[in-house]
Design a protein around this motif. Structure first.
Motif, PDB file in Angstrom:
ATOM      1  N   PRO A   1       1.256  -8.388  12.686  1.00  0.00           N
ATOM      2  CA  PRO A   1       1.466  -7.202  12.496  1.00  0.00           C
ATOM      3  C   PRO A   1       0.531  -6.674  11.516  1.00  0.00           C
ATOM      4  O   PRO A   1       0.116  -7.274  10.587  1.00  0.00           O
ATOM      5  N   ARG A   2       0.130  -5.346  11.946  1.00  0.00           N
ATOM      6  CA  ARG A   2      -1.037  -4.637  11.036  1.00  0.00           C
ATOM      7  C   ARG A   2      -0.754  -3.447  10.931  1.00  0.00           C
ATOM      8  O   ARG A   2       0.111  -2.700  11.526  1.00  0.00           O
TER       9      ARG A   2
ATOM     10  N   TRP B   1      -3.326  -6.459   7.522  1.00  0.00           N
ATOM     11  CA  TRP B   1      -2.437  -7.447   8.282  1.00  0.00           C
ATOM     12  C   TRP B   1      -1.393  -7.773   7.353  1.00  0.00           C
ATOM     13  O   TRP B   1      -1.645  -8.283   5.988  1.00  0.00           O
ATOM     14  N   ILE B   2      -0.133  -8.200   8.015  1.00  0.00           N
ATOM     15  CA  ILE B   2       1.054  -8.813   7.141  1.00  0.00           C
ATOM     16  C   ILE B   2       0.994 -10.181   7.943  1.00  0.00           C
ATOM     17  O   ILE B   2       1.635 -10.285   9.072  1.00  0.00           O
ATOM     18  N   VAL B   3       0.269 -11.109   7.347  1.00  0.00           N
ATOM     19  CA  VAL B   3       0.411 -12.527   8.055  1.00  0.00           C
ATOM     20  C   VAL B   3       1.568 -13.382   7.554  1.00  0.00           C
ATOM     21  O   VAL B   3       2.014 -14.317   8.190  1.00  0.00           O
ATOM     22  N   ASP B   4       2.008 -13.134   6.271  1.00  0.00           N
ATOM     23  CA  ASP B   4       3.110 -13.921   5.481  1.00  0.00           C
ATOM     24  C   ASP B   4       4.197 -12.902   5.448  1.00  0.00           C
ATOM     25  O   ASP B   4       4.125 -12.121   4.332  1.00  0.00           O
TER      26      ASP B   4
ATOM     27  N   SER C   1       0.382   8.988  -8.060  1.00  0.00           N
ATOM     28  CA  SER C   1      -0.167  10.353  -8.543  1.00  0.00           C
ATOM     29  C   SER C   1      -1.262  10.505  -9.308  1.00  0.00           C
ATOM     30  O   SER C   1      -2.232  11.352  -9.204  1.00  0.00           O
ATOM     31  N   HIS C   2      -1.278   9.430 -10.228  1.00  0.00           N
ATOM     32  CA  HIS C   2      -2.672   9.276 -10.889  1.00  0.00           C
ATOM     33  C   HIS C   2      -3.861   9.547 -10.068  1.00  0.00           C
ATOM     34  O   HIS C   2      -4.972  10.069 -10.685  1.00  0.00           O
ATOM     35  N   ASN C   3      -3.635   8.972  -8.974  1.00  0.00           N
ATOM     36  CA  ASN C   3      -5.149   8.998  -8.076  1.00  0.00           C
ATOM     37  C   ASN C   3      -4.806  10.212  -7.154  1.00  0.00           C
ATOM     38  O   ASN C   3      -5.766  10.301  -6.332  1.00  0.00           O
ATOM     39  N   GLY C   4      -4.262  11.334  -7.432  1.00  0.00           N
ATOM     40  CA  GLY C   4      -4.380  12.492  -6.734  1.00  0.00           C
ATOM     41  C   GLY C   4      -3.272  12.388  -5.297  1.00  0.00           C
ATOM     42  O   GLY C   4      -3.369  13.264  -4.497  1.00  0.00           O
ATOM     43  N   ILE C   5      -2.586  11.386  -5.271  1.00  0.00           N
ATOM     44  CA  ILE C   5      -1.503  11.257  -4.175  1.00  0.00           C
ATOM     45  C   ILE C   5      -0.392  11.983  -4.529  1.00  0.00           C
ATOM     46  O   ILE C   5       0.467  11.887  -5.445  1.00  0.00           O
ATOM     47  N   LYS C   6       0.057  13.130  -3.465  1.00  0.00           N
ATOM     48  CA  LYS C   6       1.137  13.921  -3.684  1.00  0.00           C
ATOM     49  C   LYS C   6       2.348  13.429  -2.956  1.00  0.00           C
ATOM     50  O   LYS C   6       3.481  13.589  -3.111  1.00  0.00           O
ATOM     51  N   LYS C   7       2.023  12.554  -1.737  1.00  0.00           N
ATOM     52  CA  LYS C   7       2.908  12.292  -0.964  1.00  0.00           C
ATOM     53  C   LYS C   7       2.700  10.877  -0.027  1.00  0.00           C
ATOM     54  O   LYS C   7       1.210  10.787   0.162  1.00  0.00           O
ATOM     55  N   VAL C   8       3.371   9.832  -0.006  1.00  0.00           N
ATOM     56  CA  VAL C   8       3.262   8.916   0.962  1.00  0.00           C
ATOM     57  C   VAL C   8       4.233   8.898   1.965  1.00  0.00           C
ATOM     58  O   VAL C   8       5.263   9.021   1.962  1.00  0.00           O
ATOM     59  N   THR C   9       3.714   8.862   3.087  1.00  0.00           N
ATOM     60  CA  THR C   9       4.407   9.039   4.541  1.00  0.00           C
ATOM     61  C   THR C   9       4.136   7.717   5.293  1.00  0.00           C
ATOM     62  O   THR C   9       3.041   7.253   5.604  1.00  0.00           O
ATOM     63  N   VAL C  10       5.123   7.229   5.623  1.00  0.00           N
ATOM     64  CA  VAL C  10       5.323   5.959   6.452  1.00  0.00           C
ATOM     65  C   VAL C  10       5.425   6.312   7.982  1.00  0.00           C
ATOM     66  O   VAL C  10       6.456   6.882   8.246  1.00  0.00           O
ATOM     67  N   ILE C  11       4.340   5.764   8.850  1.00  0.00           N
ATOM     68  CA  ILE C  11       4.352   6.291  10.464  1.00  0.00           C
ATOM     69  C   ILE C  11       4.547   4.699  10.937  1.00  0.00           C
ATOM     70  O   ILE C  11       3.675   4.252  11.056  1.00  0.00           O
ATOM     71  N   GLU C  12       5.825   4.677  11.638  1.00  0.00           N
ATOM     72  CA  GLU C  12       5.896   3.210  12.328  1.00  0.00           C
ATOM     73  C   GLU C  12       5.310   3.201  13.753  1.00  0.00           C
ATOM     74  O   GLU C  12       5.946   4.681  14.430  1.00  0.00           O
ATOM     75  N   ASP C  13       4.582   2.750  14.073  1.00  0.00           N
ATOM     76  CA  ASP C  13       3.688   2.855  15.302  1.00  0.00           C
ATOM     77  C   ASP C  13       4.022   1.654  16.199  1.00  0.00           C
ATOM     78  O   ASP C  13       3.611   0.611  16.024  1.00  0.00           O
TER      79      ASP C  13
ATOM     80  N   ILE D   1       7.326  -4.556  10.429  1.00  0.00           N
ATOM     81  CA  ILE D   1       6.966  -4.622   9.064  1.00  0.00           C
ATOM     82  C   ILE D   1       7.085  -3.480   8.249  1.00  0.00           C
ATOM     83  O   ILE D   1       6.897  -3.258   7.092  1.00  0.00           O
ATOM     84  N   ASN D   2       7.984  -2.590   8.846  1.00  0.00           N
ATOM     85  CA  ASN D   2       8.000  -1.264   8.320  1.00  0.00           C
ATOM     86  C   ASN D   2       9.849  -1.457   7.458  1.00  0.00           C
ATOM     87  O   ASN D   2      10.832  -0.982   7.716  1.00  0.00           O
ATOM     88  N   TYR D   3       9.405  -1.948   6.227  1.00  0.00           N
ATOM     89  CA  TYR D   3      10.704  -2.156   5.412  1.00  0.00           C
ATOM     90  C   TYR D   3      10.146  -2.115   3.990  1.00  0.00           C
ATOM     91  O   TYR D   3       9.074  -2.297   3.756  1.00  0.00           O
TER      92      TYR D   3
END
Length: 144
Positions: free
Chosen positions: A81-82, A17-20, A117-129, A100-102
């Motif tokens: 928002p969560r 959650w983003i409370v602040d 990437s150090h943790n194996g993440i190749k891509k981060v995708t943001v999906i505004e719902d 909160i998509n900024y």
């Protein structure tokens, strides 16, 4: 001699959650993280919090209901928002309410969940719902 702080390098998925919205860093206590692999396989979950039907992630409503009123400000789980971080095949997907998509929020979540990437993440995708599922008090369709 002072003890050295160990930086957390674990990869996580989970809910938040983003409370602040004025001080994004104050939202750390509202990130409920589950250690996982880059394939999204959970390596531990706090079963004292609300677990989703799948058993390997958290449920927003059930988790919120287990928090103290000082944390929830006596608001329902869907007031603030969560969103959710899911990971599969090295791709992290951040689902979140459009209010909160900024960049500041996304950067905070990438850092908090260690989506690197150090943790194996190749891509981060943001999906505004903006569906009913993620409505909050900032949406005119919200009816709490």
């Amino acid at each position: 001699m002072r003890a050295r702080l160990v930086e957390d390098i674990e990869l996580y998925k989970g809910i938040f959650w983003i409370v602040d919205t004025d001080n994004i860093e104050r939202n750390k206590d509202y990130c409920f993280k589950i250690p996982c692999t880059s394939d999204g396989n959970s390596s531990g979950i706090d079963s004292s919090l609300g677990i989703a039907k799948s058993g390997d992630t958290y449920n927003h409503q059930a988790t919120w209901n287990k928090l103290s009123s000082s944390m929830t400000n006596n608001k329902p789980y869907n007031y603030y928002p969560r969103g959710r971080v899911e990971i599969r095949n090295g791709v992290a997907r951040i689902f979140l309410n459009g209010n909160i998509n900024y960049d500041e929020v996304v950067d905070f979540l990438v850092k908090e969940f260690n989506l690197i990437s150090h943790n194996g993440i190749k891509k981060v995708t943001v999906i505004e719902d903006n569906s009913q599922h993620y409505l909050c008090y900032l949406d005119n369709r919200y009816n709490g």
